[in-house]
Motif scaffolding. Structure first.
Motif, PDB file in Angstrom:
ATOM      1  N   ARG A  16      61.725  30.994 -60.348  1.00 17.17           N
ATOM      2  CA  ARG A  16      62.650  31.673 -59.414  1.00 17.17           C
ATOM      3  C   ARG A  16      62.426  32.647 -58.399  1.00 17.17           C
ATOM      4  N   ARG A  17      61.763  33.233 -58.988  1.00 16.68           N
ATOM      5  CA  ARG A  17      61.202  34.897 -58.658  1.00 16.68           C
ATOM      6  C   ARG A  17      60.213  34.323 -57.557  1.00 16.68           C
ATOM      7  N   SER A  18      60.365  35.437 -56.046  1.00 17.63           N
ATOM      8  CA  SER A  18      59.142  35.604 -54.999  1.00 17.63           C
ATOM      9  C   SER A  18      58.301  36.757 -55.317  1.00 17.63           C
ATOM     10  N   ILE A  19      58.458  37.135 -54.227  1.00 22.17           N
ATOM     11  CA  ILE A  19      58.581  38.935 -53.832  1.00 22.17           C
ATOM     12  C   ILE A  19      59.475  38.969 -54.000  1.00 22.17           C
ATOM     13  N   ASP A  20      60.370  39.503 -55.033  1.00 26.35           N
ATOM     14  CA  ASP A  20      61.443  40.830 -55.106  1.00 26.35           C
ATOM     15  C   ASP A  20      61.149  41.143 -56.173  1.00 26.35           C
ATOM     16  N   TYR A  21      61.584  42.250 -57.205  1.00 25.69           N
ATOM     17  CA  TYR A  21      60.579  43.225 -58.333  1.00 25.69           C
ATOM     18  C   TYR A  21      61.098  42.302 -59.357  1.00 25.69           C
ATOM     19  N   PRO A  87      51.847  46.027 -63.305  1.00 28.46           N
ATOM     20  CA  PRO A  87      52.690  46.186 -64.252  1.00 28.46           C
ATOM     21  C   PRO A  87      53.779  47.485 -64.091  1.00 28.46           C
ATOM     22  N   GLN A  88      52.920  48.527 -63.126  1.00 26.75           N
ATOM     23  CA  GLN A  88      53.907  49.228 -62.889  1.00 26.75           C
ATOM     24  C   GLN A  88      54.574  49.042 -62.422  1.00 26.75           C
ATOM     25  N   LEU A  89      54.502  48.486 -60.491  1.00 28.59           N
ATOM     26  CA  LEU A  89      55.285  48.492 -59.617  1.00 28.59           C
ATOM     27  C   LEU A  89      56.175  46.837 -59.409  1.00 28.59           C
ATOM     28  N   GLY A  90      55.682  46.212 -60.692  1.00 21.39           N
ATOM     29  CA  GLY A  90      56.357  44.902 -60.577  1.00 21.39           C
ATOM     30  C   GLY A  90      56.742  43.930 -59.473  1.00 21.39           C
ATOM     31  N   LEU A  91      55.404  44.246 -58.276  1.00 18.11           N
ATOM     32  CA  LEU A  91      55.916  43.852 -57.055  1.00 18.11           C
ATOM     33  C   LEU A  91      54.292  42.406 -56.466  1.00 18.11           C
ATOM     34  N   PRO A  92      54.460  41.954 -55.951  1.00 16.73           N
ATOM     35  CA  PRO A  92      52.980  41.169 -55.311  1.00 16.73           C
ATOM     36  C   PRO A  92      52.204  42.476 -54.459  1.00 16.73           C
ATOM     37  N   GLN A  93      51.165  42.099 -55.012  1.00 15.69           N
ATOM     38  CA  GLN A  93      50.226  42.985 -53.736  1.00 15.69           C
ATOM     39  C   GLN A  93      50.917  43.610 -53.128  1.00 15.69           C
ATOM     40  N   MET A  94      50.590  43.003 -52.028  1.00 17.54           N
ATOM     41  CA  MET A  94      50.336  43.248 -50.410  1.00 17.54           C
ATOM     42  C   MET A  94      51.680  43.593 -50.190  1.00 17.54           C
ATOM     43  N   ILE A  95      53.036  43.310 -50.648  1.00 20.53           N
ATOM     44  CA  ILE A  95      54.465  44.497 -50.460  1.00 20.53           C
ATOM     45  C   ILE A  95      54.200  45.987 -50.502  1.00 20.53           C
ATOM     46  N   SER A  96      53.325  46.048 -51.394  1.00 21.86           N
ATOM     47  CA  SER A  96      53.017  47.868 -51.958  1.00 21.86           C
ATOM     48  C   SER A  96      52.286  48.519 -50.412  1.00 21.86           C
ATOM     49  N   SER A  97      51.471  46.969 -49.306  1.00 22.26           N
ATOM     50  CA  SER A  97      51.197  48.165 -48.043  1.00 22.26           C
ATOM     51  C   SER A  97      51.632  48.995 -47.350  1.00 22.26           C
ATOM     52  N   SER A 311      52.420  35.881 -49.410  1.00 26.87           N
ATOM     53  CA  SER A 311      52.352  36.791 -48.089  1.00 26.87           C
ATOM     54  C   SER A 311      53.029  36.542 -46.849  1.00 26.87           C
ATOM     55  N   ILE A 312      53.155  34.712 -46.487  1.00 29.06           N
ATOM     56  CA  ILE A 312      54.496  34.785 -45.694  1.00 29.06           C
ATOM     57  C   ILE A 312      55.212  35.411 -45.616  1.00 29.06           C
ATOM     58  N   ALA A 313      56.076  34.931 -47.190  1.00 27.27           N
ATOM     59  CA  ALA A 313      56.879  35.448 -47.519  1.00 27.27           C
ATOM     60  C   ALA A 313      57.126  37.269 -47.299  1.00 27.27           C
ATOM     61  N   THR A 314      56.625  37.477 -47.752  1.00 23.92           N
ATOM     62  CA  THR A 314      56.114  39.046 -46.639  1.00 23.92           C
ATOM     63  C   THR A 314      56.587  39.134 -46.034  1.00 23.92           C
ATOM     64  N   ILE A 315      55.630  38.744 -44.990  1.00 20.87           N
ATOM     65  CA  ILE A 315      55.496  39.167 -43.273  1.00 20.87           C
ATOM     66  C   ILE A 315      57.220  38.622 -42.767  1.00 20.87           C
ATOM     67  N   ILE A 316      57.845  37.848 -44.003  1.00 19.67           N
ATOM     68  CA  ILE A 316      58.949  37.096 -43.021  1.00 19.67           C
ATOM     69  C   ILE A 316      59.855  38.383 -43.020  1.00 19.67           C
ATOM     70  N   ARG A 323      64.807  40.112 -49.558  1.00 16.73           N
ATOM     71  CA  ARG A 323      62.993  39.907 -50.019  1.00 16.73           C
ATOM     72  C   ARG A 323      63.484  38.707 -51.165  1.00 16.73           C
ATOM     73  N   HIS A 324      64.546  37.647 -50.678  1.00 17.71           N
ATOM     74  CA  HIS A 324      65.067  36.325 -51.505  1.00 17.71           C
ATOM     75  C   HIS A 324      64.556  35.637 -50.280  1.00 17.71           C
ATOM     76  N   ILE A 325      63.679  34.300 -51.138  1.00 22.59           N
ATOM     77  CA  ILE A 325      63.213  33.039 -50.555  1.00 22.59           C
ATOM     78  C   ILE A 325      64.172  32.178 -51.574  1.00 22.59           C
ATOM     79  N   GLY A 326      64.462  30.883 -50.543  1.00 16.59           N
ATOM     80  CA  GLY A 326      65.538  29.505 -50.345  1.00 16.59           C
ATOM     81  C   GLY A 326      63.990  29.129 -51.808  1.00 16.59           C
ATOM     82  N   SER A 327      64.564  28.294 -52.596  1.00 14.14           N
ATOM     83  CA  SER A 327      63.708  27.007 -53.064  1.00 14.14           C
ATOM     84  C   SER A 327      63.051  26.013 -51.612  1.00 14.14           C
TER      85      SER A 327
END
Length: 489
Positions: A16-21, A87-97, A311-316, A323-327
């Motif tokens: 149910r999670r996407s790019i959120d923490y 594990p430290q950030l709990g986030l997808p890689q590219m959002i930390s950019s 990545s697309i979700a992070t861009i949008i 950060r919430h992305i619907g199903s």
């Protein structure tokens, strides 16, 4: 361990999670799953073909094997450093950019990451489609479409299913590779192949670049699959679990590819899958090997499709501020990316080797500067002290556009251009270096040094601690980040 198992058992099969923490209460998993995931992702046909390119493009067996190992260690180290951030950030890689490029500026590397996902997914769909076609006795185009459909289904399920596939693929891959290596060693004079040595610096560095690029290309999404681990997970252990799984798997596959290409000669191009399977046998054995090839591609191609969605979700989300992305939106993104990859696989199935080698080498020019900047910032400048709520706030700590980070990134890409050597572009300094491509080395070292020097002087204020979103029921000290209430940990 019991807590981790309880957490895992309570999670829905469809993520149910996407790019959120990822809150601590939802963290689960073990380091072994990281090892098996990346072992399975690398014990597959595209890695075999990548290793084979070292010979197909002019190298000998002995020095190609050494060059590939050197590249694995260098690129695998970079890739595993990114994994340790999860594990430290709990986030997808590219959002930390967004820390280095700004909330809007991070779109620049993200668009290029999406192109990478499509390219690797297309190559995977093509090779796996060939295996599916042979297994089911259908045309290659039908095999590609069937494979693409399965990838879409697995990607929709998300994180837990991907890790489950990785465990199965690692076991299947190990069994298949042991068998194929046995047949290869038993039926051919490997010593004669190793004894034919003719060192060429250009060919040696090509082998290093092929394997280094293979590993570094995982960097933009490797933390996507470690972010569910508990925050107490050791960064060093995460580094070794991911790094060893990826390096061992890729090197085993590429070693096999080197021997296969050396034995096949001109027969290898356009018949990669059928030739490799023929080394193992015919009939039922061949059918099992075709299945192993196809299933081996499921893991990494699903990783690419999942990463493209993230990545697309992070861009949008960067422009929407959420950060919430619907199903439904999630399904749409996945469908678009998988369909595009399948289309490219269908269009490029007659010139795969040449185009793929150019693609992965040229790709390095865009990801080595990003990787250098991200790692230097995380480990040397901010020292893991990120303000995670501010990553969604264009008016917050990291702003919309980080001119310093973007400028160094663009410079890092441009400075490589004179040293790049591919069949569609060759830089002006390549000939003077004996046709040796050293662009990726420059792309790592120069931006890393430049960003470190500039960030030490002009970097914005760094939080005293890693600032995480408020977790329900967690006893935390309240702090403010931009317009968002957050917890300092």
């Amino acid at each position: 361990m019991a807590l981790a198992n309880d957490r895992a058992s309570n999670k829905p099969l469809i993520e149910r999670r996407s790019i959120d923490y990822i809150p601590e209460a939802e963290r689960h998993g073990r380091l072994l799953s990281q090892f098996t995931l990346w072992l399975g992702a690398n014990l597959q046909i595209t890695a075999i073909v990548t290793g084979a390119l070292a010979v197909v493009l002019g190298g000998d067996v002995f020095w190609s094997l050494i060059g590939l190992l050197v590249g694995q260690l260098l690129g695998g180290g970079v890739m595993a450093l990114h994994a340790a951030q999860g594990p430290q950030l709990g986030l997808p890689q590219m959002i930390s950019s967004r820390v280095q490029f700004g909330v809007y500026g991070a779109v620049i590397p993200l668009v290029l990451v999406c192109l990478m996902y499509v390219g690797f997914s297309a190559s995977g769909s093509l090779l796996a489609g060939q295996a599916v076609a042979q297994l089911l006795h259908v045309e290659d185009w039908a095999g590609i479409l069937l494979f693409a459909g399965s990838i879409m289904v697995f990607t929709i399920f998300g994180y837990r299913v991907i890790h489950g596939i990785g465990r199965i693929a690692s076991v299947l891959g190990v069994v298949a590779f042991i068998y194929l290596f046995y047949k290869l060693l038993a039926g051919n004079d490997i010593a004669a192949l190793l004894g034919n040595k003719h060192f060429s610096l250009a060919s040696f560095l090509l082998a290093v670049s092929l394997s280094a690029s293979w590993q570094i290309a995982f960097g933009p999404y490797v933390a996507d699959y470690s972010r569910y681990l508990p925050r107490s997970t050791s960064a060093a252990k995460t580094f070794w679990a991911v790094g060893l799984g990826s390096v061992i798997g890729a090197q085993a596959a590429m070693v096999f590819g080197v021997f296969a290409a050396a034995l096949a000669g001109s027969q290898f191009a356009h018949h990669e899958v059928s030739f490799i399977v023929s080394l193992g046998g015919t009939g039922i054995v061949a059918g099992l090997l075709y299945f192993a090839v196809a299933f081996g591609k499921v893991t990494v191609t699903t990783l690419n499709a999942y990463g493209s969605f993230m990545s697309i979700a992070t861009i949008i989300s960067g422009f929407r501020g959420s950060r919430h992305i619907g199903s439904g939106v999630r399904l749409f993104y996945i469908f678009i990316m998988v369909s595009l990859a399948a289309t490219l696989a269908l269009l490029g199935k007659d010139s795969f080797l040449k185009d793929f080698s150019a693609f992965i080498l040229f790709l390095l020019a865009f990801f080595t500067p990003w990787s250098a900047i991200n790692l230097v910032d995380f480990y040397c400048i901010t020292k893991e002290r990120y303000d995670i709520p501010a990553l969604s706030n264009p008016d917050g700590r990291y702003g919309r556009w980080n001119v310093m980070g973007i400028s160094i990134y663009v410079f890092g890409v441009l400075i490589q251009m004179p040293f790049i050597s591919t069949h569609f572009y060759t830089g002006p300094l390549v000939a003077s270096l004996g046709d040796t491509d050293i662009s990726w080395i420059i792309g790592l070292v120069v931006p890393a040094a430049l960003y470190y020097a500039c960030a030490k002087k002009w970097h914005g204020a760094v939080p005293e601690h890693l600032i995480l979103p408020i977790e329900q029921g967690a006893p935390t000290e309240q702090k403010t980040s931009g317009t968002t209430r957050a917890a300092a940990v």
